[in-house]
Scaffold this motif. Sequence first.
Motif: not given
Length: 482
Positions: A38-44, A46-52
Motif C-alpha cells: 500500500x502506498x505510504x502517506x507523507x511522514x509527520x 510536526x507534533x501538531x500534524x502527528x495529532x490531527x
Amino acid sequence: MKNIGRILLASAAAIALCGAAQAADLPVYTKAPPPPLAPALVSCTSAVQFIVTDCPLTYYGITVYGTIDMGVGYESHGAPFNKSIISGVTELVQKVSRPTGMWLQTPGGLTQSNIGIKGVEQIAPGFNFVFDLNFGFDPYSMTAANGPKSFLENNGIPLAAQSSNADSSRAGQFYNGIGYAGFSSPTYGTLTFGRQNSLELDGVLGYDPMGASYAYSVIGWQGTAVGGGRTEDARISTAVKYRVDVGDNLFRLGAIYQVGGYENNNATQGEWGAQIGKDFNFGAYGKLSVDAIYTEDKGAVTSSALTAAQNLLNPGTIAATISDDNSVMLLAKYTYQRLKVYGGYEYMTFSNPSSPVTTGFTGIAGIPVAFVDITQTAFAFHDEHLQIMWTGARYAFTDTFDAGIAYYHYDQNSFGKVACNNASASTCSGQLNAVSFDVDWQVAKKLDLYAGFMYSAVANGLANGYQVFNNWAPTAGLRFRF
C-alpha cells in the motif's frame, strides 16, 4: 535502492527472526489486513500534524507505529483484572466468572495495545523487501501480553478466588504480535518468513463484524476459531507464508507451513494450512468476498493452571493438553454502499496426538510443563467436533461514525464414553451463544471513542465447571493509533 543499506541495517533484528519470527498484520478493527505494498502517506513533520492527521512516523523507509487502547467496563459476572492475560479481564463468560458484578479497567477493547516497526523497500521495480516486528502490551500495567503466564499466576488458587486468566499465542515474547521479513511483488505475491498469523486469524480479522475485538467478539476474545481449535496456534513463530492474487481478480491463494516444533517457540509439533478466495464485483449491486481455509495441527498445546495438589509437586510450571486438530473455515462478506454483512462457519475436529510426547517441555511463554501434568488422552472414546458460526453487520452512518451488531454460536458434540447432554462433564454436548453491539466514532484521524456490550451464555457440556452461566459486559473506551 538508495535506502536499501539503511533498511537492511535497521531491520537486522527482524531478519534474525526468520528462524523464530512471524508475518501477519495486526488486528485492524472491522477491516482486513492492509496489503504490504500500500502506498505510504507523507511522514509527520510536526507534533501538531502527528495529532490531527493520519501521517505515519516514517523515516528512510522505516515506520514506527502502534496503538494505545484503554477503557472501562462492567461485568455482571466478572473476575478481577490480571495484568498478564491479553484482554486484562474476561468479557466472555468463563469458569473464573464470579456470581457478583464488578466495574473493571478494560484494556484492548477494540485492539491489543502495541508498538512496532515495519518497512517496505524497493529492490527492483515491482519487487520489494518487507519486514514487520510488533510487541503487544497492557497499557494499564505496561506489561507484556502473556496468556500462559496468567495461568502461572493462578496456580493452586481455588477457582472462586482466581483472577482473570486465559490462554493465548501472545506469550510475553518481544515479538508476541508479529516478527517477519520477506519479499513482495504485485505479480508474484508475498513470501514471508518468521512469526506469522495463522490463516484463520487473518480470515477472522477480515470477516468478523466486530473485527476480532476483545470486548465485543467471541472469536476475538477466545482464540479457538483463529487457532484452528487451539488459541496458542493463532500465531506460528517459524512459519513460511505465501499469498498471491491469480490473474485479473480471478482468485487468491494462501498457504502457511511451520518449520520445527516446540523447540522453536511453537505451540504445535507441526502445522500447515491452505486458503482460496475470490471477490465478486456486482457494480451498483455491491461486492461479495468469499474465502475457504483448511488447517492441520499436530501435537497442538492448550495450557492451563495447576490444581493445588499439582502445584505442590511442580511449582513454577503449568499444565497442558495435547491433541491433533484440523479445521475448515468458510467466510463471506457482502458490501453494499455503507452496509457490510458478514458470515462465517468453522468445523473443527480434535483427537488424541498421533505422536505423543514422552517428556515434559517448555511452552511458548518459556514456562516448563512437567510430563506428569500433560494430558494426551482427552479424546480416548470419540473425537470432539466443535462447530463455530457467526453473522452480523456494520453500517457507516458517516465517514467517521459506524455501528455493528453480531451473533456467535458454538456447538460441541458429546465425545465421552457415555453420551450426555448436560453439564455433568466437559465431554457432554454443549452450546455457547453470544450477541454484541457497538458504536465507533473517529473523533480525529488517529483517535476513536467506542462503546457497546457483549452478552454471552454457556449450556450443558460447555458450562461444565462454571460458577455462573452467563455474563453481561458493557464496555466503553478510547483508542489512539499512530
